[in-house]
Design an enzyme around this catalytic site. Sequence first.
Site, PDB file in Angstrom:
ATOM      1  N   ALA A   1       0.767  -1.249   0.000  1.00 33.74           N
ATOM      2  CA  ALA A   1       0.000   0.000   0.000  1.00 33.74           C
ATOM      3  C   ALA A   1       0.798   1.299   0.000  1.00 33.74           C
ATOM      4  O   ALA A   1       0.248   2.351  -0.323  1.00 33.74           O
ATOM      5  CB  ALA A   1      -0.960   0.009   1.182  1.00 33.74           C
ATOM      6  N   ALA A   2       2.082   1.273   0.379  1.00 29.59           N
ATOM      7  CA  ALA A   2       2.814   2.555   0.467  1.00 29.59           C
ATOM      8  C   ALA A   2       3.150   3.083  -0.925  1.00 29.59           C
ATOM      9  O   ALA A   2       3.412   2.280  -1.819  1.00 29.59           O
ATOM     10  CB  ALA A   2       4.102   2.353   1.261  1.00 29.59           C
TER      11      ALA A   2
ATOM     12  N   GLY B   1       0.497   5.114  -0.558  1.00 27.07           N
ATOM     13  CA  GLY B   1      -0.882   5.283  -0.124  1.00 27.07           C
ATOM     14  C   GLY B   1      -1.846   5.813  -1.175  1.00 27.07           C
ATOM     15  O   GLY B   1      -2.975   6.173  -0.830  1.00 27.07           O
ATOM     16  N   GLY B   2      -1.437   5.854  -2.437  1.00 30.23           N
ATOM     17  CA  GLY B   2      -2.336   6.348  -3.488  1.00 30.23           C
ATOM     18  C   GLY B   2      -3.622   5.546  -3.539  1.00 30.23           C
ATOM     19  O   GLY B   2      -4.729   6.100  -3.472  1.00 30.23           O
ATOM     20  N   LYS B   3      -3.494   4.215  -3.623  1.00 31.16           N
ATOM     21  CA  LYS B   3      -4.703   3.378  -3.756  1.00 31.16           C
ATOM     22  C   LYS B   3      -5.461   3.343  -2.427  1.00 31.16           C
ATOM     23  O   LYS B   3      -6.686   3.343  -2.396  1.00 31.16           O
ATOM     24  CB  LYS B   3      -4.335   1.951  -4.182  1.00 31.16           C
ATOM     25  CG  LYS B   3      -3.385   1.896  -5.357  1.00 31.16           C
ATOM     26  CD  LYS B   3      -3.993   1.552  -6.630  1.00 31.16           C
ATOM     27  CE  LYS B   3      -3.036   1.639  -7.790  1.00 31.16           C
ATOM     28  NZ  LYS B   3      -1.742   2.331  -7.647  1.00 31.16           N
TER      29      LYS B   3
ATOM     30  N   GLU C   1       2.012  -2.339   4.446  1.00 32.75           N
ATOM     31  CA  GLU C   1       3.263  -2.130   3.726  1.00 32.75           C
ATOM     32  C   GLU C   1       4.365  -2.906   4.442  1.00 32.75           C
ATOM     33  O   GLU C   1       4.564  -2.748   5.646  1.00 32.75           O
ATOM     34  CB  GLU C   1       3.611  -0.634   3.673  1.00 32.75           C
ATOM     35  CG  GLU C   1       5.003  -0.324   3.198  1.00 32.75           C
ATOM     36  CD  GLU C   1       5.364  -0.895   1.819  1.00 32.75           C
ATOM     37  OE1 GLU C   1       4.533  -0.829   0.896  1.00 32.75           O
ATOM     38  OE2 GLU C   1       6.480  -1.421   1.688  1.00 32.75           O
TER      39      GLU C   1
ATOM     40  N   ARG D   1       8.606   2.740   4.819  1.00 29.04           N
ATOM     41  CA  ARG D   1       7.521   3.106   3.897  1.00 29.04           C
ATOM     42  C   ARG D   1       6.154   3.004   4.598  1.00 29.04           C
ATOM     43  O   ARG D   1       5.219   3.714   4.259  1.00 29.04           O
ATOM     44  CB  ARG D   1       7.558   2.228   2.641  1.00 29.04           C
ATOM     45  CG  ARG D   1       8.750   2.544   1.742  1.00 29.04           C
ATOM     46  CD  ARG D   1       8.833   1.624   0.542  1.00 29.04           C
ATOM     47  NE  ARG D   1       7.717   1.653  -0.361  1.00 29.04           N
ATOM     48  CZ  ARG D   1       7.512   2.564  -1.314  1.00 29.04           C
ATOM     49  NH1 ARG D   1       8.400   3.522  -1.483  1.00 29.04           N
ATOM     50  NH2 ARG D   1       6.452   2.514  -2.086  1.00 29.04           N
TER      51      ARG D   1
ATOM     52  N   ASP E   1      -1.291  -4.222  -5.526  1.00 31.54           N
ATOM     53  CA  ASP E   1      -0.628  -3.311  -6.470  1.00 31.54           C
ATOM     54  C   ASP E   1       0.856  -3.671  -6.330  1.00 31.54           C
ATOM     55  O   ASP E   1       1.577  -3.076  -5.534  1.00 31.54           O
ATOM     56  CB  ASP E   1      -0.913  -1.875  -6.032  1.00 31.54           C
ATOM     57  CG  ASP E   1      -0.423  -0.854  -7.034  1.00 31.54           C
ATOM     58  OD1 ASP E   1      -0.398  -1.156  -8.236  1.00 31.54           O
ATOM     59  OD2 ASP E   1      -0.052   0.259  -6.611  1.00 31.54           O
TER      60      ASP E   1
ATOM     61  N   CYS F   1       2.589  -1.382 -12.708  1.00 37.03           N
ATOM     62  CA  CYS F   1       2.804  -0.275 -13.639  1.00 37.03           C
ATOM     63  C   CYS F   1       3.828  -0.712 -14.689  1.00 37.03           C
ATOM     64  O   CYS F   1       4.873  -0.089 -14.836  1.00 37.03           O
ATOM     65  CB  CYS F   1       3.191   1.008 -12.913  1.00 37.03           C
ATOM     66  SG  CYS F   1       4.439   0.768 -11.680  1.00 37.03           S
TER      67      CYS F   1
HETATM   68  N1  SAM Z   1      -0.179   0.815  -3.909  1.00 38.59           N
HETATM   69  C1  SAM Z   1       0.787   1.857  -3.716  1.00 38.59           C
HETATM   70  C2  SAM Z   1       0.144   3.189  -4.059  1.00 38.59           C
HETATM   71  O1  SAM Z   1      -0.854   3.217  -4.767  1.00 38.59           O
HETATM   72  O2  SAM Z   1       0.629   4.221  -3.554  1.00 38.59           O
HETATM   73  C3  SAM Z   1       2.047   1.612  -4.522  1.00 38.59           C
HETATM   74  C4  SAM Z   1       2.637   0.274  -4.238  1.00 38.59           C
HETATM   75  S1  SAM Z   1       4.186  -0.035  -4.987  1.00 38.59           S
HETATM   76  C5  SAM Z   1       3.740  -0.325  -6.627  1.00 38.59           C
HETATM   77  C6  SAM Z   1       4.540  -1.626  -4.375  1.00 38.59           C
HETATM   78  C7  SAM Z   1       4.794  -1.728  -2.884  1.00 38.59           C
HETATM   79  O3  SAM Z   1       5.107  -3.084  -2.571  1.00 38.59           O
HETATM   80  C8  SAM Z   1       5.973  -0.903  -2.397  1.00 38.59           C
HETATM   81  O4  SAM Z   1       5.558  -0.043  -1.368  1.00 38.59           O
HETATM   82  C9  SAM Z   1       6.968  -1.925  -1.877  1.00 38.59           C
HETATM   83  O5  SAM Z   1       7.653  -1.503  -0.729  1.00 38.59           O
HETATM   84  C10 SAM Z   1       6.083  -3.121  -1.561  1.00 38.59           C
HETATM   85  N2  SAM Z   1       6.818  -4.394  -1.600  1.00 38.59           N
HETATM   86  C11 SAM Z   1       8.101  -4.612  -2.008  1.00 38.59           C
HETATM   87  N3  SAM Z   1       8.413  -5.917  -1.837  1.00 38.59           N
HETATM   88  C12 SAM Z   1       7.338  -6.521  -1.324  1.00 38.59           C
HETATM   89  C13 SAM Z   1       7.071  -7.857  -0.915  1.00 38.59           C
HETATM   90  N4  SAM Z   1       7.966  -8.810  -1.030  1.00 38.59           N
HETATM   91  N5  SAM Z   1       5.863  -8.114  -0.403  1.00 38.59           N
HETATM   92  C14 SAM Z   1       4.928  -7.146  -0.289  1.00 38.59           C
HETATM   93  N6  SAM Z   1       5.122  -5.879  -0.677  1.00 38.59           N
HETATM   94  C15 SAM Z   1       6.317  -5.565  -1.179  1.00 38.59           C
END
Ligand code: SAM
Length: 488
Positions: free
Chosen positions: A107-108, A110-112, A130, A135, A174, A227
């Site tokens: 979630a970080a 936090g947009g979604k 997260e 984060r 996401d 993305c």
């Molecule tokens: N959903 C967020 C938004 O809308 O702001 C953006 C999410 S970003 C695409 C993906 C997130 O997954 C990052 O914050 C990252 O730290 C986290 N992440 C990285 N490795 C991960 C793992 N092994 N398991 C779960 N989350 C992970």
Amino acid sequence: MNLPSQFVERVTTQLGEEVAALFNALRESPPVSLRIHTGKFERSLPLDSVPWANDGCYLSHRPVFTLDPLFHAGCYYVQEASSMFLEQAVRQIGATEEPLKVLDLCAAPGGKTTHLMDLLSRESLLVSNEVIRSRAWVLAENVLKKSGTNTIVTNNDPVDFGVLGTTFDLMVVDAPCSGEGLFRKNRDSINEWSPENLNLCSQRQRRILTDALPSLKVDGHLIYSTCTFNPEENEEVVRWLIREHGYELVDLELDETWGFAEVDIMGSAAYQAFPHRVRGEGFFLAVLRKTQPSKVTSQLKLAEKKRRPKKRSRSRCGSCETETASPIRQTFERVTRRKSKEFEPWLNLDGERLQFVARGEQAYAFSKNNVEQLLMLAERLKVITVGLPVGEWKKHGFVAAHGLVLSELFNEEAFSVQNLTMQDALRYLRREPVETSLPDGVGAVAYEGHRLGWVKQIGSRSNNWYPQEWRIRMPLPEAEPWSILREV
Ligand code: SAM
């Protein structure tokens, strides 16, 4: 822009002649967009709107958002437009009407999550997670600025959700990805791109899903997004969910003029935004329905074993017992009426169904119908924050939290509020002293009616209570900075 040659080869195979349009779009500056937080910013916006998101709009240029006081008041969230497409998925599966248990797993920042906070019904529960600790705190800050009483921010590994058993009606994943879709927004993602990294991302996405999906109920929905443009992180993951885990794709109805491409997967569709077709960045989204229980994997069994209560260990003082788990696992309990009377007058509780809960000395307001679930989850997850932080019991009394001053539950009759000029508002947000004419005691300062934070007035002195860790660090410009108010 120097694109990696293997990326160029791959998208050329994928798009054929159309690829030239993609390369042209990648040379342009990305559109700037934001999402207004309803409830906090009630103005009709004569802005250039994002057609697939009710409160999304484009700006004609990129302002310095840090210098807009209303950004800090939580009036809007700066978000890339394609990813606001989540709204279509949430609305079309009917998730805005029913009280649901929802998990936003990655979630970080936090947009979604902040979008979901606006979309879901007030009776729903949103767990926003997260895995990376630093984060998770940024996520908590954005959730706090959005303000709500039904969100729990956690800092857990996906498998910690898998072991909860079926809990959620909707899960948003996401996923962390190779970031191809953000090449023109984030130049670092170009340097980090490689076919090896892309394969690692694809494996990680499957691992995250395998670990967390046991907590999704049968018939529940999964919204999977990245993305990226490449099939390995997108349609192949979806195909794997269908074949190996018994999920089925759910089609959405779209307006063709938006430009989203339908990706055919076994006769149904997932959705892809390309920057040359959509006014936004690269994005992929699929909606799936779970049709059968998840398999119990060895990873899950191992995690379940680890989760069993640890032996209690004597602390050094010998007179008290402490658990060997992280201190953040401290549990929550309901606040008695006697204790909540200390701060209840500070909140506007008209028509609100809230329960006050406390962890240690901190008090929070949480939606009453989800409180049982909160108490259960807090026993098993690393909770960063919940609902609306109301304040803290200190030696000399109960002190209001920053969350309360930003919230719609703030009772205007309980505190004096003073509007500041733009320059004073920015000085306040830098945590510099500002002059106010508030009566002695705790009061609030605002910009154009939108509260920014607390001050404590003692005679002619006004103590700035803005959170130290959030203060603006950049110097203030001579000219009047941009504000969202200029656009309305
Ligand atoms: N959903 C967020 C938004 O809308 O702001 C953006 C999410 S970003 C695409 C993906 C997130 O997954 C990052 O914050 C990252 O730290 C986290 N992440 C990285 N490795 C991960 C793992 N092994 N398991 C779960 N989350 C992970």
